[in-house]
Design an enzyme around this catalytic site. Sequence first.
Site, mmCIF file in Angstrom:
data_model
loop_
_atom_site.group_PDB
_atom_site.id
_atom_site.type_symbol
_atom_site.label_atom_id
_atom_site.label_comp_id
_atom_site.label_asym_id
_atom_site.label_seq_id
_atom_site.Cartn_x
_atom_site.Cartn_y
_atom_site.Cartn_z
ATOM 1 N N CYS A 368 0.813 -1.229 0.000
ATOM 2 C CA CYS A 368 0.000 0.000 0.000
ATOM 3 C C CYS A 368 0.844 1.275 0.000
ATOM 4 O O CYS A 368 0.351 2.331 -0.393
ATOM 5 C CB CYS A 368 -0.898 0.045 1.226
ATOM 6 S SG CYS A 368 -1.911 -1.403 1.469
HETATM 7 O O1 KQY Z 1 -4.300 1.163 0.751
HETATM 8 C C1 KQY Z 1 -4.424 1.062 1.924
HETATM 9 N N1 KQY Z 1 -4.559 -0.110 2.452
HETATM 10 C C2 KQY Z 1 -4.370 2.256 2.768
HETATM 11 C C3 KQY Z 1 -5.444 2.417 3.717
HETATM 12 C C4 KQY Z 1 -5.193 3.621 4.562
HETATM 13 C C5 KQY Z 1 -6.300 4.026 5.350
HETATM 14 C C6 KQY Z 1 -6.091 5.298 6.101
HETATM 15 N N2 KQY Z 1 -6.016 5.048 7.475
#
Ligand code: KQY
Length: 381
Positions: A368
């Site tokens: 991510c």
């Molecule tokens: O792509 C992702 N898993 C990011 C999620 C972030 C959420 C913000 N707290």
Amino acid sequence: MQILHTTPAADGFSMPAEYSPHYGCILIWPERSDSWQFGAYAARKAFVEIASAIAESEAVTVCAGYSQYNNARQALPSHIRVVEMSSNDSWARDYAPTFVTNAEGELRGINWYFNAWGGLTDGLYFPWDKDNAMANKLCDLYDADAYDAQDFVLEGGSIHVDGEGTAIVTENCLLSKGRNPELSKQEITDKLKEYLGVSKVIWLKYGIYQDETNEHVDNICCFVKPGHVVLAWTDDENDPQYAMSKHCLDILSNETDAKGRPITVHKLYIPEPVCITAEECEGLDNMDFEPTRTAGERLAASYVNFYIANNAIVMPGFAKPGATDPLNLSYAASDAKAKMTLAKLFPERKIVQIYARDILIGGGNIHCITQQIPKFINKCR
Ligand code: KQY
């Protein structure tokens, strides 16, 4: 850099698989204190380790806000480029451009609309304007023309491709009410085909239990080579994840890819539930007067959220180095098992496992926070 109003497929461009050769990788320095506990100090340490592991075989750029630029510059090795760029948070996978290439190896980027995983319906923060502005700026940095896809909400973590015509996504995310509620599943499939340059989209239903992105595919399933995926798995039928993963397995077992090959599924076992502690919650600032997490809340821990670098797999680990309590010993065992699974699937890459609890607390993991730039022929400035 030009803004393009055509689509990649129409222009002969498509998204390469992550296991194809890369030019480099983009990350965004963590800063906000309602995402990253204790002022992001521990998360930054993990980001440095991850960026450094990737930089062994790729050109890494880290974007940092004005107030953190010097700190990032000092913390990161000198061969990692740091550029000042404003953002709302640090999820490069989701709002750095999705890069596409053509047969000549030219590079372009896609500028999807980013609305913080659901906008005012069920998004995770407001505003998201700086994040949404990053894709065009990054295309400019790499001298890549940018496809304007601002009429379509999508995050990079919600798609995976095999580079041979197949994409994989989840219904819970892409059909969620906070993204493109006016579009049907067929219309979303058509958009994905046009922008990613694929001819087949495999729709899983679920992602990882409690994944606050509405269950991005990059936490549950990814291609490891054409015709082969890893799937986050548990044998514990009492775990809510079991039914979710089983549903995905049933779909994948009855599917073929764009080239008509059956899909081989490799199970990648999740760790015992990873839950945030009261102490960790205390380290998080409130967002709009509300706590972002509650003590005991299960986090969306999965080993599938790894990054495929040119010579390495950079994967999460959940065992705190040096801790010997029973839960940590269980994490150490599942970390080792997951590392072994990926070592068998990627025999030509080094497996680098990095303690990633501090990133998980932010809501995602190594995949991510990274965005690959495929190898390309047009020179960046
Ligand atoms: O792509 C992702 N898993 C990011 C999620 C972030 C959420 C913000 N707290």
